[in-house]
Design an enzyme around this catalytic site. Structure first.
Site, PDB file in Angstrom:
ATOM      1  N   HIS A  64       2.234  -0.526  -4.606  1.00 37.18           N
ATOM      2  CA  HIS A  64       1.690  -0.352  -3.096  1.00 37.18           C
ATOM      3  C   HIS A  64       1.511   1.214  -3.151  1.00 37.18           C
ATOM      4  O   HIS A  64       2.572   1.972  -2.675  1.00 37.18           O
ATOM      5  CB  HIS A  64       2.765  -0.759  -2.103  1.00 37.18           C
ATOM      6  N   HIS A 222       7.183  -3.893   1.725  1.00 37.30           N
ATOM      7  CA  HIS A 222       8.273  -2.773   2.106  1.00 37.30           C
ATOM      8  C   HIS A 222       9.202  -3.499   2.941  1.00 37.30           C
ATOM      9  O   HIS A 222       9.355  -3.419   4.154  1.00 37.30           O
ATOM     10  CB  HIS A 222       7.831  -1.668   3.011  1.00 37.30           C
ATOM     11  N   ARG A 233      23.422 -13.182  14.889  1.00 39.68           N
ATOM     12  CA  ARG A 233      22.796 -14.658  15.417  1.00 39.68           C
ATOM     13  C   ARG A 233      21.532 -14.637  15.564  1.00 39.68           C
ATOM     14  O   ARG A 233      20.991 -15.754  15.794  1.00 39.68           O
ATOM     15  CB  ARG A 233      23.564 -14.365  16.861  1.00 39.68           C
ATOM     16  N   ASP A 254      11.892   6.391  -1.070  1.00 40.04           N
ATOM     17  CA  ASP A 254      11.840   7.763  -0.815  1.00 40.04           C
ATOM     18  C   ASP A 254      13.269   8.195  -0.184  1.00 40.04           C
ATOM     19  O   ASP A 254      13.618   9.478   0.290  1.00 40.04           O
ATOM     20  CB  ASP A 254      10.841   8.213   0.087  1.00 40.04           C
ATOM     21  N   ASP A 280       4.413   3.945  -1.661  1.00 43.37           N
ATOM     22  CA  ASP A 280       3.867   3.630  -0.268  1.00 43.37           C
ATOM     23  C   ASP A 280       3.194   5.148  -0.052  1.00 43.37           C
ATOM     24  O   ASP A 280       3.005   5.388   1.110  1.00 43.37           O
ATOM     25  CB  ASP A 280       4.631   3.348   0.882  1.00 43.37           C
ATOM     26  N   GLY A 316       3.675   6.010   6.188  1.00 43.94           N
ATOM     27  CA  GLY A 316       3.624   5.992   4.872  1.00 43.94           C
ATOM     28  C   GLY A 316       4.548   6.984   4.068  1.00 43.94           C
ATOM     29  O   GLY A 316       5.648   7.630   4.974  1.00 43.94           O
TER      30      GLY A 316
END
Length: 390
Positions: A64, A222, A233, A254, A280, A316
């Site tokens: 990714h 992600h 709940r 990161d 990412d 990102g």
């Protein structure tokens, strides 16, 4: 150009543990792995790299990544090839080129550029482009992240066919929000044809997420980010993914996107075989703090490397897989061997390339990353071609 090499180090991470020994590289492949010192006369026909106690690991596999070093996968074939070279300098040896969600015609043109880059890439020319990951456009506007709401589309088989055709046979993965209209049928169709389908950018409840998993979602885009969190709940998407044994969770490494304790929760719930790290990374990754464009939006990167929109939304990442590897060890106390598993072995298995990548074994591609003090990349091999760390 790939050259015949011998790498000698006191710390080579193999599937059977860390050894002191030698890796012999021939014709872009790992030809031999031996433990202990060997007679250099056996290697008179190749260059010898004496690495001392540098850490030798399988090249990182990033499933990714949008960009880095000023390169963006949406900006044409040359930019994609530039990104591949830049990623190799960061220790990443293979990756899924991940699209932004932009206007459809722009997205189609960008995808054609990625496909052209895959066609044009020469062996060892940077990190290998394993295929295309479409992060959208079938996402929930309530969890759009950095993407513009007008670029998100209802699930349409006709649009999906256009996107797939533009991929030129290199489509590997699609991220879909399972609760939007038509999503379940599209998930079934894609998964039945062998594509990876990820759940992501979703406002789905626990029940709707489970329906998506039954339809064919096998990976989480992600984990935690752009989805409903866990409540006792109302377990939401996070609860569904944590309790679904076969689903594999990817996590941005990161430490801005996900707290170390939340990463630990996933590792303890899912086990090492069902978690992997991603970057990412976006166009600004590896660049100085400043203002950049991403997915048609203006982003600001601060001194810490945090990338945000004007409203504070994280947009990102500016970090790479090498940082995820270091963070696993330093912030979570993960062993070096398990950090390798989460940054190379598991993503290679998810991508379907573990027969040739993701571990240091004879017969596999010579995709190798060498880390010095503080896990900084000293050099990297992609199919036997040497790249030096940035």
């Amino acid at each position: 150009m790939a050259v015949d090499l011998k790498l000698r180090s006191s710390r080579i991470v193999t599937p059977n543990g860390i050894i002191s020994g030698c890796l012999r590289i021939r014709s872009g492949k790992i030809a031999q792995l031996t433990e202990g010192l060997t007679d250099d006369r056996e290697y008179s026909d190749c260059e010898v790299l004496e690495l001392g106690d540098d850490l030798v690991v399988p090249g990182f596999v990033d499933l990714h990544v949008h960009g880095g070093g000023g390169h963006d996968v949406m900006n044409g074939a040359d930019s994609v090839i530039g990104l591949a070279e830049f990623l190799a300098q960061q220790g990443t040896t293979s990756f899924f080129a991940t699209t932004d969600t932009v206007a459809k015609e722009q997205m189609l043109a960008s995808i054609r550029g990625i496909a052209a880059a895959v066609e044009a890439q020469q062996e060892g020319e940077g990190a290998e482009i394993l295929g295309i990951h479409l992060e959208g456009p079938f996402l929930n506007v309530r969890q759009k992240g950095a993407f513009l709401p007008e670029t998100l589309l209802d699930c349409s088989w006709e649009v999906m066919q256009e996107l797939e055709e533009a991929c030129g046979g290199y489509l590997r993965r699609v991220t879909i929000a399972p609760e939007i209209e038509g999503a379940l049928d599209l998930i079934r169709a894609l998964s039945s044809r062998g594509f990876l389908v990820s759940g992501g950018h979703t406002a789905a409840s626990y029940e709707a997420t489970m329906a998506g998993i039954r339809a064919g979602i096998s990976v989480v885009t992600h984990m935690y980010n752009a989805m409903q969190g866990l409540h006792h709940r109302n377990p939401g998407a996070v609860g569904a993914y944590l309790t679904s044994g076969d689903v594999v969770c990817e996590i941005i490494g990161d430490l801005f996107h996900v707290h170390p304790a939340a990463i630990q929760l996933v590792l303890q719930s899912k086990g090492l075989d069902h978690v992997y790290m991603i970057s990412d990374a976006i166009v600004a990754a590896g660049l100085s703090p400043g203002v950049y464009d991403f997915a048609g939006r203006q982003i600001t990167v601060d001194e810490r490397g945090l990338s945000t929109l004007s409203d504070g939304t994280i947009a990102g990442s500016t970090f790479f897989m090498k940082h995820a590897f270091k963070n696993l060890i330093d912030a979570l106390g993960v062993s070096i061997e398990n950090a390798v598993k989460l940054t190379a072995e598991v993503p290679a298995k998810v991508a379907g390339v573990f027969d040739r990548k993701g571990s240091l074994e004879p017969g596999k591609d010579a995709d190798i990353t060498v880390l010095g003090p503080d896990y900084q990349v000293k050099l990297c091999l992609t199919n036997g071609r040497v790249h030096y760390g940035a």
